[in-house]
Design an enzyme around this catalytic site. Structure first.
Site, short mmCIF file in Angstrom:
data_model
loop_
_atom_site.label_atom_id
_atom_site.label_comp_id
_atom_site.label_asym_id
_atom_site.label_seq_id
_atom_site.Cartn_x
_atom_site.Cartn_y
_atom_site.Cartn_z
N GLU A 1 0.82 -1.20 0.00
CA GLU A 1 0.00 0.00 0.00
C GLU A 1 0.85 1.24 0.00
OE1 GLU A 1 -2.93 0.32 3.11
OE2 GLU A 1 -3.64 -1.71 2.67
N CYS B 1 6.16 -4.90 15.63
CA CYS B 1 5.66 -4.05 16.73
C CYS B 1 4.19 -4.43 16.98
CB CYS B 1 5.76 -2.58 16.35
SG CYS B 1 7.42 -2.10 15.85
N GLY C 1 6.68 -1.79 6.15
CA GLY C 1 8.08 -2.20 6.15
C GLY C 1 9.01 -1.30 6.93
N GLU C 2 10.20 -1.84 7.20
CA GLU C 2 11.24 -1.09 7.89
C GLU C 2 12.28 -0.69 6.84
OE1 GLU C 2 12.28 0.45 10.76
OE2 GLU C 2 13.98 0.77 9.44
N SER D 1 11.64 6.97 7.98
CA SER D 1 11.25 6.66 9.35
C SER D 1 11.75 5.26 9.70
CB SER D 1 9.73 6.71 9.47
OG SER D 1 9.32 6.27 10.75
N SER E 1 11.30 6.10 15.29
CA SER E 1 10.12 5.64 16.03
C SER E 1 10.57 5.19 17.40
CB SER E 1 9.45 4.49 15.27
OG SER E 1 8.91 4.98 14.07
N LEU E 2 10.43 6.08 18.37
CA LEU E 2 10.94 5.79 19.72
C LEU E 2 9.88 5.06 20.56
CD1 LEU E 2 13.49 6.21 21.42
CD2 LEU E 2 12.52 8.36 22.23
N HIS E 3 8.74 5.66 20.70
CA HIS E 3 7.57 5.08 21.42
C HIS E 3 7.75 4.87 22.91
CE1 HIS E 3 6.21 4.73 17.41
NE2 HIS E 3 6.86 3.63 17.12
N ASN F 1 -3.62 4.53 16.15
CA ASN F 1 -4.78 4.16 15.36
C ASN F 1 -5.20 2.75 15.74
OD1 ASN F 1 -4.98 6.50 13.58
ND2 ASN F 1 -2.96 5.85 12.89
N CYS G 1 -1.42 5.55 9.72
CA CYS G 1 -0.19 4.90 10.19
C CYS G 1 -0.50 3.61 10.91
CB CYS G 1 0.52 5.78 11.21
SG CYS G 1 1.33 7.16 10.51
#
Ligand code: SAH
Ligand code: SF4
Length: 358
Positions: A99, A131, A177-178, A209, A232-234, A308, A351
């Site tokens: 996508e 994740c 994807g990473e 990212s 992307s820490l989170h 989300n 996201c």
């Protein structure tokens, strides 16, 4: 069904200028046509060889037999938010589906910016990082995308916008994807996006990212220093980040922050830290204190993303009030903070919701 793993003919995006020149020679087409072809591919609204009006019919047919105009065998488009967001479901030649999400923004008079349009591209089919709050992570990993499959997501976005009389202004590697686990292809795709003969975009308009692939961050700094880095820490505590971003067991918080700080030092570009806020999971007072502690002195920008909803987990976004409180705490610690207005939720295109299913 005998679905071939490799397509019978290559896609235009798999060829650079010399390779296209060679193919044109084999087809007995004048070599100056290469520039015309790249121009039509990147700057017109054409979606097929038959729509490239600068080529005659014979040439259009010869090219169609030798080269696919775009990498995708099928493109399904779903619009949301009154046409401001378009989710593109793209089928690759081997049946893999990915996508990309196109987001249009009006001019902002207060900031003095014109209309903008951003394409959020995928770098892999699925993702291996896993994740637990991300629908793509839940899918697992299928395969890496090729540079051509990545750059053609951008080309499709540009031609859709061209037909609307608009331009693409930004590219973000925030789809499936990473990207830094497919760094060779991502960097090669970026080369075609910034090549003056092809995408002709500024590196600064591109954001990569990453969930924290430390060697990849160093490589981005040395090889494409103007590209913007988002991390992307989170979570700032290792036990929690081990759970939220399993890659943290390999590269823990302090190594990720050190890599981002080194990136900032060599490139002069400010890092964005993304923090997806999950109610009761990573939005406690202790989490915010730790976040402030690890980012101290980093001159970073923090992007807070309300989580989300995704089907496989009961986790939900933090309350709007809590998100505002966290933003205020980070601001009082000296950081610039934005709260992401999530686009595309009603199309499953926001996201972390990308599963490449209709
Ligand atoms: N793999 C890369 C880039 C793709 S994910 C990365 O993780 O950075 C892009 C962004 O979407 C990341 O910041 C990711 O954490 C965030 N994201 C994933 N799932 C989400 C969800 N359910 N809600 C909100 N953001 C999510
Ligand atoms: Fe992969 Fe990024 Fe989703 Fe994590 S958030 S599973 S790294 S796509």
């Amino acid at each position: 069904m005998n679905r071939s793993a490799s397509p019978t003919i290559p896609a235009l995006s798999e060829l650079d200028r010399p390779a296209l020149g060679k193919l044109l020679r084999d087809l007995k087409v004048e070599s100056y046509r290469a520039d015309q072809i790249f121009d039509a591919a990147w700057r017109s609204a054409a979606a097929t060889w038959g729509e490239v009006s600068t080529l005659g019919k014979t040439m259009q047919e010869a090219l169609a037999a030798a080269l696919r105009f775009e990498a995708f065998s099928e493109i399904v488009r779903e619009d949301a938010e009154e046409g401001a967001t378009s989710k593109l479901l793209l089928s690759l030649h081997d049946g893999v589906k990915i996508e990309a999400v196109l987001m249009r923004y009006p001019a902002d008079r207060r900031r003095g910016t014109g209309p903008r349009a951003t394409i959020c591209v995928s770098s892999q089919g699925g993702c291996a990082v896993g994740c637990p709050f991300c629908a793509t992570g839940e899918l697992g990993f299928t395969r890496n995308l090729t540079p051509g499959e990545i750059q053609d997501q951008v080309r499709v976005a540009r031609r859709i916008l061209r037909a609307e009389g608009r331009d693409l202004t930004n590219v973000v590697f925030m789809g499936m994807g990473e990207p830094l686990q497919n760094a060779d292809a991502v960097l090669a795709a970026i080369d075609s996006l910034v090549d003056p003969k092809r995408g002709a975009m500024g590196q600064r308009r591109i954001v990569v990212s990453t969930s924290g692939v430390v060697p990849g961050i160093a490589r981005l700094a040395s090889e494409r220093p103007q590209v913007t880095l988002a991390v992307s820490l989170h979570a700032a505590r290792n036990p929690l980040r081990d759970l939220l971003v399993p890659l943290n067991r390999k590269w823990p918080v302090e190594e990720v922050i050190a890599a981002a700080t080194a990136h900032h030092r060599t490139t002069g570009r400010r890092t964005t830290y993304e923090v997806t806020l999950i109610d009761g999971i990573n939005d406690t007072d202790e989490d915010v204190r730790e976040l402030v502690r690890v980012l101290r002195g980093s001159d970073a920008h923090v992007n807070l993303i309300p989580m989300n909803a995704v089907a496989h987990t009961p986790w939900r976004e933090s309350t709007p009030q809590r998100i505002e409180e966290i933003a205020a705490l980070l601001r009082s610690a000296g950081h610039s903070v934005t709260i992401r207005r999530n686009r595309g939720r009603d199309a499953g295109a926001a996201c972390g919701q990308l599963t490449a299913e209709r």
